[in-house]
Structures are given as structure tokens and as C-alpha cells.
Motif scaffolding. Structure first.
Motif, PDB file in Angstrom:
ATOM      1  N   ASP A 259       0.824  -1.206   0.000  1.00 22.76           N
ATOM      2  CA  ASP A 259       0.000   0.000   0.000  1.00 22.76           C
ATOM      3  C   ASP A 259       0.862   1.261   0.000  1.00 22.76           C
ATOM      4  O   ASP A 259       0.567   2.227  -0.727  1.00 22.76           O
ATOM      5  CB  ASP A 259      -0.969  -0.019   1.181  1.00 22.76           C
ATOM      6  CG  ASP A 259      -2.153  -0.959   0.929  1.00 22.76           C
ATOM      7  OD1 ASP A 259      -2.271  -1.485  -0.194  1.00 22.76           O
ATOM      8  OD2 ASP A 259      -2.953  -1.166   1.864  1.00 22.76           O
ATOM      9  N   LEU A 260       1.917   1.259   0.789  1.00 23.02           N
ATOM     10  CA  LEU A 260       2.810   2.425   0.774  1.00 23.02           C
ATOM     11  C   LEU A 260       3.356   2.662  -0.632  1.00 23.02           C
ATOM     12  O   LEU A 260       3.421   3.800  -1.101  1.00 23.02           O
ATOM     13  CB  LEU A 260       3.980   2.219   1.750  1.00 23.02           C
ATOM     14  CG  LEU A 260       3.654   2.428   3.237  1.00 23.02           C
ATOM     15  CD1 LEU A 260       4.771   1.865   4.104  1.00 23.02           C
ATOM     16  CD2 LEU A 260       3.424   3.909   3.539  1.00 23.02           C
ATOM     17  N   ASP A 261       3.727   1.583  -1.313  1.00 13.85           N
ATOM     18  CA  ASP A 261       4.317   1.756  -2.646  1.00 13.85           C
ATOM     19  C   ASP A 261       3.274   2.205  -3.667  1.00 13.85           C
ATOM     20  O   ASP A 261       3.561   3.037  -4.529  1.00 13.85           O
ATOM     21  CB  ASP A 261       4.973   0.452  -3.099  1.00 13.85           C
ATOM     22  CG  ASP A 261       6.228   0.143  -2.285  1.00 13.85           C
ATOM     23  OD1 ASP A 261       6.708   1.055  -1.576  1.00 13.85           O
ATOM     24  OD2 ASP A 261       6.713  -0.990  -2.340  1.00 13.85           O
ATOM     25  N   THR A 262       2.061   1.669  -3.559  1.00 15.89           N
ATOM     26  CA  THR A 262       1.019   2.079  -4.499  1.00 15.89           C
ATOM     27  C   THR A 262       0.710   3.566  -4.348  1.00 15.89           C
ATOM     28  O   THR A 262       0.580   4.293  -5.344  1.00 15.89           O
ATOM     29  CB  THR A 262      -0.254   1.235  -4.272  1.00 15.89           C
ATOM     30  OG1 THR A 262       0.043  -0.114  -4.651  1.00 15.89           O
ATOM     31  CG2 THR A 262      -1.423   1.747  -5.107  1.00 15.89           C
ATOM     32  N   VAL A 263       0.639   4.018  -3.102  1.00 12.08           N
ATOM     33  CA  VAL A 263       0.362   5.445  -2.886  1.00 12.08           C
ATOM     34  C   VAL A 263       1.543   6.289  -3.379  1.00 12.08           C
ATOM     35  O   VAL A 263       1.359   7.298  -4.079  1.00 12.08           O
ATOM     36  CB  VAL A 263       0.049   5.725  -1.397  1.00 12.08           C
ATOM     37  CG1 VAL A 263      -0.095   7.229  -1.162  1.00 12.08           C
ATOM     38  CG2 VAL A 263      -1.225   4.991  -0.974  1.00 12.08           C
ATOM     39  N   THR A 264       2.761   5.858  -3.055  1.00 19.05           N
ATOM     40  CA  THR A 264       3.946   6.610  -3.477  1.00 19.05           C
ATOM     41  C   THR A 264       4.022   6.722  -5.001  1.00 19.05           C
ATOM     42  O   THR A 264       4.180   7.817  -5.563  1.00 19.05           O
ATOM     43  CB  THR A 264       5.225   5.925  -2.952  1.00 19.05           C
ATOM     44  OG1 THR A 264       5.180   5.891  -1.531  1.00 19.05           O
ATOM     45  CG2 THR A 264       6.474   6.673  -3.411  1.00 19.05           C
ATOM     46  N   TYR A 265       3.925   5.584  -5.661  1.00 16.93           N
ATOM     47  CA  TYR A 265       4.057   5.589  -7.120  1.00 16.93           C
ATOM     48  C   TYR A 265       2.932   6.396  -7.778  1.00 16.93           C
ATOM     49  O   TYR A 265       3.147   7.087  -8.781  1.00 16.93           O
ATOM     50  CB  TYR A 265       4.039   4.156  -7.667  1.00 16.93           C
ATOM     51  CG  TYR A 265       5.190   3.260  -7.242  1.00 16.93           C
ATOM     52  CD1 TYR A 265       6.365   3.767  -6.697  1.00 16.93           C
ATOM     53  CD2 TYR A 265       5.092   1.869  -7.392  1.00 16.93           C
ATOM     54  CE1 TYR A 265       7.406   2.931  -6.313  1.00 16.93           C
ATOM     55  CE2 TYR A 265       6.130   1.022  -7.011  1.00 16.93           C
ATOM     56  CZ  TYR A 265       7.281   1.550  -6.474  1.00 16.93           C
ATOM     57  OH  TYR A 265       8.307   0.714  -6.098  1.00 16.93           O
ATOM     58  N   THR A 266       1.731   6.310  -7.196  1.00 18.33           N
ATOM     59  CA  THR A 266       0.603   7.054  -7.770  1.00 18.33           C
ATOM     60  C   THR A 266       0.828   8.555  -7.627  1.00 18.33           C
ATOM     61  O   THR A 266       0.669   9.319  -8.587  1.00 18.33           O
ATOM     62  CB  THR A 266      -0.709   6.647  -7.081  1.00 18.33           C
ATOM     63  OG1 THR A 266      -0.912   5.251  -7.265  1.00 18.33           O
ATOM     64  CG2 THR A 266      -1.902   7.412  -7.671  1.00 18.33           C
ATOM     65  N   LEU A 267       1.216   8.984  -6.414  1.00 17.89           N
ATOM     66  CA  LEU A 267       1.409  10.419  -6.197  1.00 17.89           C
ATOM     67  C   LEU A 267       2.588  10.948  -7.003  1.00 17.89           C
ATOM     68  O   LEU A 267       2.626  12.122  -7.356  1.00 17.89           O
ATOM     69  CB  LEU A 267       1.592  10.704  -4.705  1.00 17.89           C
ATOM     70  CG  LEU A 267       0.356  10.396  -3.852  1.00 17.89           C
ATOM     71  CD1 LEU A 267       0.604  10.760  -2.399  1.00 17.89           C
ATOM     72  CD2 LEU A 267      -0.886  11.133  -4.371  1.00 17.89           C
ATOM     73  N   ALA A 268       3.534  10.067  -7.306  1.00 15.65           N
ATOM     74  CA  ALA A 268       4.682  10.479  -8.128  1.00 15.65           C
ATOM     75  C   ALA A 268       4.338  10.484  -9.615  1.00 15.65           C
ATOM     76  O   ALA A 268       5.170  10.861 -10.444  1.00 15.65           O
ATOM     77  CB  ALA A 268       5.863   9.549  -7.868  1.00 15.65           C
ATOM     78  N   GLY A 269       3.136  10.037  -9.949  1.00 17.48           N
ATOM     79  CA  GLY A 269       2.762   9.955 -11.361  1.00 17.48           C
ATOM     80  C   GLY A 269       3.473   8.833 -12.088  1.00 17.48           C
ATOM     81  O   GLY A 269       3.590   8.831 -13.312  1.00 17.48           O
ATOM     82  N   ALA A 270       3.944   7.841 -11.342  1.00 19.88           N
ATOM     83  CA  ALA A 270       4.749   6.766 -11.931  1.00 19.88           C
ATOM     84  C   ALA A 270       4.031   5.423 -11.935  1.00 19.88           C
ATOM     85  O   ALA A 270       4.597   4.421 -12.365  1.00 19.88           O
ATOM     86  CB  ALA A 270       6.073   6.625 -11.165  1.00 19.88           C
ATOM     87  N   ILE A 271       2.798   5.419 -11.442  1.00 16.24           N
ATOM     88  CA  ILE A 271       2.066   4.150 -11.340  1.00 16.24           C
ATOM     89  C   ILE A 271       1.729   3.617 -12.725  1.00 16.24           C
ATOM     90  O   ILE A 271       1.572   4.380 -13.679  1.00 16.24           O
ATOM     91  CB  ILE A 271       0.775   4.356 -10.501  1.00 16.24           C
ATOM     92  CG1 ILE A 271       0.244   3.035  -9.955  1.00 16.24           C
ATOM     93  CG2 ILE A 271      -0.309   5.042 -11.324  1.00 16.24           C
ATOM     94  CD1 ILE A 271       0.884   2.595  -8.661  1.00 16.24           C
ATOM     95  N   ASN A 272       1.646   2.315 -12.820  1.00 19.82           N
ATOM     96  CA  ASN A 272       1.146   1.683 -14.048  1.00 19.82           C
ATOM     97  C   ASN A 272      -0.360   1.928 -14.113  1.00 19.82           C
ATOM     98  O   ASN A 272      -1.110   1.411 -13.279  1.00 19.82           O
ATOM     99  CB  ASN A 272       1.440   0.181 -14.001  1.00 19.82           C
ATOM    100  CG  ASN A 272       0.932  -0.551 -15.229  1.00 19.82           C
ATOM    101  OD1 ASN A 272       0.010  -0.093 -15.907  1.00 19.82           O
ATOM    102  ND2 ASN A 272       1.537  -1.673 -15.521  1.00 19.82           N
TER     103      ASN A 272
END
Lengths: 314, 314
Positions: free
Chosen positions: B47-60
């Protein structure tokens, strides 16, 4: 059975040649694990992996370590965090460490995991870590105290003076299952052209191993890792000098004289034959620089012949 | 300060909208760590990584987890060994787990590592794991006993009946530094549209958190993760039913009634407004399906407005 005491790159090349002159199923390698370490929580066994990848024909031929055709996405991404990226782990290579770590956490021994990994690569030579117990080669720097082996070897590029080497954990370590038997029952015992101090040293440091090798001395042949006074790879020459040895095949003969009856030296060192034999070790001169599996195979044939064993895959 | 209790994908999308209507530096997310686990020796915090990647605009954007433009060399190589490859770790994503594991082994807390990782990605929202102590959401299957959350969620694709959920370690866990303060001092407290049982549940299970949320009830707005009786993603609907709740916004209102004063439900559930309010929770109807950061931002604006807070990055 032909048993080889092995480090990393030099041993891997020799074994790749040996498996061309004898059936892989007859071959055992007792591999150094003093370089093993944990990084990013992953259990890394550099010498086991170098031998495995080499025998599988998958080694990166330019570096001598790591996999051919490797990619580096994980290390590249690690740079974002300023993470520990001095020990380069390729993406495919990472899978080996992930698997080893997972299996160890499930209770498998290093021997068991090594058998699984070599089987997956179709390696026929039996690779046995010299011990399933943790060993750690500790390097005492002339200035700067103790560091882990990989810190010295990779991060500091073995470019700092060394005061001492010790193998932590060796006192409490037991030889891995089958290791002593593979020495005692070997038709030929080979000390591969690996670093005598930091590759073969930890193998011999495991209780029972040195005595077993001494008992097999008449069947034991060493290949000198020093050619013309220098190491082909790594810090063997420098370490020998720093630790009070002679960086020559004569120095190697002094270190191995109670362990082997024959030392194979390169043609560049032919003039030292008498000096080697003065140490009580028979000296054979042969091309020892393994530029290809075929030159390694020729060297392996000479090693077998030295103690009356025959090449032949029949 | 606006504080959000957060799980993975739904919370990440909401926060991505929220940071469009309020300055990221005003935002705190208290993130579920009950899904965290160790695989291949690596510490993974989904969950931490999903939130981080999403807020960074880097999520798949296709999967809602993992990194865009990811490569899969390590997982592909792991298949050679028949290794545990059911939890897909991309090569770049692996770097996050390598870094977190290394830093934890050096003594850093999960909070500290999370701050380092989010800083590296340029994420302005402060992400706080709800606890630095280990939590483990344990799923008791109707047939088959207890399994780890990721075993249930990923390996078994949440496609098996569940008898119970518990959060192991919660009794002994302490809220991470700043977590209770972020609830007490929040201008608005948001319960993100995450799974009430397995995402928000572990957050509330940490001693002191539920009481802090109850004390902030008048400023607390929940967004229902159920639309038209079903979960947009994951097993929330099925879990609610299996564990004796109603899979509807009314069921969600019953679970959250002591925690929030407002529940935002989707337009598809407009007809349930009176039933929600009968549970003692004010019901707002709004589009809650976050198809883009802009629709998420509109939802975030409605959430803030519900308790008299104003959007505005000024």
C-alpha cells in the motif's frame, strides 16, 4: 570422482575445461563461501554463482562474472534512492539471489539450494559449498580496521593495503555433507588456480578439510594462480606480498607444499621449476592461461595426467 | 492539515486528487501496513508503494499497482528455478524493496525509510505507515485455515470464502510517530475509499487510533468504497458479505458510524441516502468513481466542503 577446491573465476574456467575431458557426473567442486554476504536482505554467493553460470555457458565473457545479456533496471532504479549499488546485481542475476534467500528462509541448506540452482541450469558438475554454516572472510586493512570481503574486493576495488585476513565462523563450521568424502574418495584432487589466501584459504579453514587434503596429497595437483609473478585477475599477487609470502609460483609452492604433490606452473615460470621442486613439490610446466574452454581442457588433461589419471569421457 | 486513512489503489487515487486541491505539504496519509510481508527476504509494503508511485505519477495506469514502463527480467529468470513468482515484482519496483530491506537491516524504521523513498520520488504528501511495528492481516479461510493476506489476495486471487480476518501484532503495535497527532490536529480527517475490512481495519486496529478517530468524528468524512453494492476493485463486497455485513453503502455506514459524521456515496446509490442517514451519518451523494485525477480532485473538493473546509492551494 575428480574433486576440485574452487574459488570463483579461475576455478570456473578450469572446471569448464575439465568437464570437456571427463564426464560432468564424475566431477565435484568444493566451493569457497567465505565471500558470501547479505546485501539488501539477499543472500549472495558470488563464487557458487560464478562457477554455476560459467559451467552453464551463461557467464558474461567480458567480465567473468554475472550473466551474459544481463539488464540493469533494478540497479538503475536503486540509484534514485542513493541505495547500495556498488555491488552490481543484474536483473536476471537477482533472481538467483531471490530464490536462494527464499529457500533458505524456508529452511533449505545452502547445499540443497545450490543443488536446485545447478539443476535448473543443467550443470552436471556437483557443486558443494565447502560448508552450510556461515563463513565470512574478514579483511583487516592496514589503515581502517576490519571490513567485509566484498567491501574490500568490490567497493574498494582491492586497492588498499591489507594487514591480515581471517575466516570468521570457520571454527564453528562443519564441512557440508559429502565434502570430506569427495576429498577422501577422489581419484584426483585439484586445487584450482584461485586465490590461495581468500578463495582456497576459507575452504581449507573449515575443520577437517585441511587434514583430508593432506591425507590425499599424493593424488593432489595444484594449478598456480600466479603467472610471471602476477595474478591474472584479482589481488592474489598483492595479497601474497602484503601477508609475507612471495608473489611467485615458489611462494605458492610454499603455501601448498603439504597439500599437493604436484604444482602446475605456466611456461612463463619455467625458470622457477627447480626452485619449486626445492620446496618438495613436483613442478610441471604447461600453458595455464585459459583463454577458451579448449585451452582449459588441455590444462585439465595435463593435471589429470600428472597423477596418472586419464582424460576420457567414455 | 488534512489527514487521510489510506489503503492502496482507491486511497492513492483519492490522494492524487486531493493534492490538486490542497498543497501536498498540508496533506498526511496514514497508510495500512497489514498487507506488508517478506518475500525472497525482501520487505514489501504494497500500500505504501502504491500510494507513493501514484502520487509520483509513476504508477502503471493499467493495473493500478507497480510502475509504468516496468520490465520483468528478474521474474522471468526466477521461473527457471520454479521460484515464488506469483507476487510479480518488476525490475524497477524491486529496487524499492531492496532499498527498504537494506535500510531496515541498518536500523531505520519503516517511517524513516518511507520518508526517504517518498522524498526520492518527489512526493509532497507525508506518508506515514500507521505503525513501525509489524502488523500482519491474517485471513482465516472457510476451508483451509489461516493464510497470509497476500496469499489470499494475490496467489488465491481473493476467490475463496473467508471465515474471519484478524490483524496479528496489532495488540503490541504502537502508532508511528506523528500518526495520532495527524488525526487529532487534522482540519479534515478522511477515510479513503479503501476496503473497510482489510485496508482501513488494520489502521484502526493499532491501539489509540480508533479512539483518536472517534474523537475527531465531527471533522471526519468517509468515502464509500462500494458502488451499487459492489467494490470497484478487490474483494470488499464479497468480504463484507462473508463477514456478516451488508455489501452496500448502508453496510459501510454501519461500520463507520462512530468514526465519521459524513459518508460520501456514489450517485448510483442515491436511493440509499435515507437508509444511510438512518444509521446516524450524514449522506452526501457525488460521483465517486475516480476515472482521472480531475474527477478525484472534484471528489476531494466535495469531501472538504462536507465539513466546511475549503479547497485552495493559496
Amino acid at each position: 570422482m575428480i574433486t576440485t577446491l574452487a574459488g570463483g573465476v579461475g576455478a570456473a574456467k578450469f572446471l569448464a575445461g575439465l568437464q570437456l575431458v571427463r564426464r560432468p557426473s564424475e566431477l565435484v567442486a568444493l566451493v569457497n563461501v567465505g565471500d558470501d554476504f547479505v546485501l539488501h536482505g539477499l543472500r549472495i554467493s558470488p563464487d557458487l554463482d560464478t562457477v554455476t553460470y560459467t559451467l552453464a555457458g551463461a557467464i558474461n565473457p567480458e567480465t567473468g562474472w554475472g550473466l551474459a545479456g544481463e539488464t540493469w533496471a533494478a540497479m538503475g532504479a536503486l540509484d534514485r534512492y542513493g541505495g547500495e549499488s556498488w555491488f552490481r546485481l543484474g536483473d536476471k542475476d537477482l533472481a538467483t539471489h531471490l530464490y536462494r534467500t527464499q529457500r533458505r528462509s524456508e529452511g533449505a541448506t545452502l547445499s540443497e539450494v545450490t543443488a536446485e540452482i545447478t539443476r535448473a541450469w543443467g550443470v552436471g558438475v556437483r557443486l558443494v559449498p565447502i560448508s552450510d554454516d556461515p563463513l565470512a572472510t574478514v579483511v583487516t586493512l592496514l589503515e581502517g580496521g576490519d571490513v567485509d570481503f566484498q567491501d574490500y574486493f568490490v567497493r574498494q576495488r582491492h586497492d588498499v593495503p591489507v594487514a591480515a585476513i581471517r575466516v570468521a565462523g570457520a571454527d564453528q563450521a562443519a564441512p557440508a555433507p559429502g565434502a570430506l568424502e569427495a576429498i577422501a574418495e577422489a581419484e584426483v584432487l585439484v586445487i584450482a588456480p584461485s586465490n590461495p589466501i581468500v578463495s582456497i584459504g576459507p575452504v581449507l579453514a573449515v575443520p577437517g578439510v585441511r587434514a583430508a587434503v593432506e591425507a590425499a596429497r599424493e593424488r593432489c595437483v595444484a594449478v598456480a594462480p600466479i603467472v610471471g609473478g602476477v595474478a591474472l585477475k584479482g589481488p592474489a599477487d598483492r595479497l601474497l606480498r602484503e601477508l609475507g609470502h612471495e608473489s611467485s609460483v615458489v611462494g605458492v609452492a610454499r603455501i601448498y607444499r603439504r597439500l599437493c604433490s604436484v604444482l602446475v606452473v605456466d611456461e612463463a615460470d619455467a625458470h622457477l621449476r627447480a626452485a619449486v621442486e626445492a620446496e618438495g613439490v613436483r613442478c610441471l610446466v604447461a600453458p595455464t592461461v585459459m583463454r577458451s574452454p579448449e585451452t582449459a581442457a588441455a590444462l585439465a588433461g595435463i593435471v589429470l595426467d600428472a597423477v596418472g589419471a586419464r582424460p576420457g569421457r567414455g
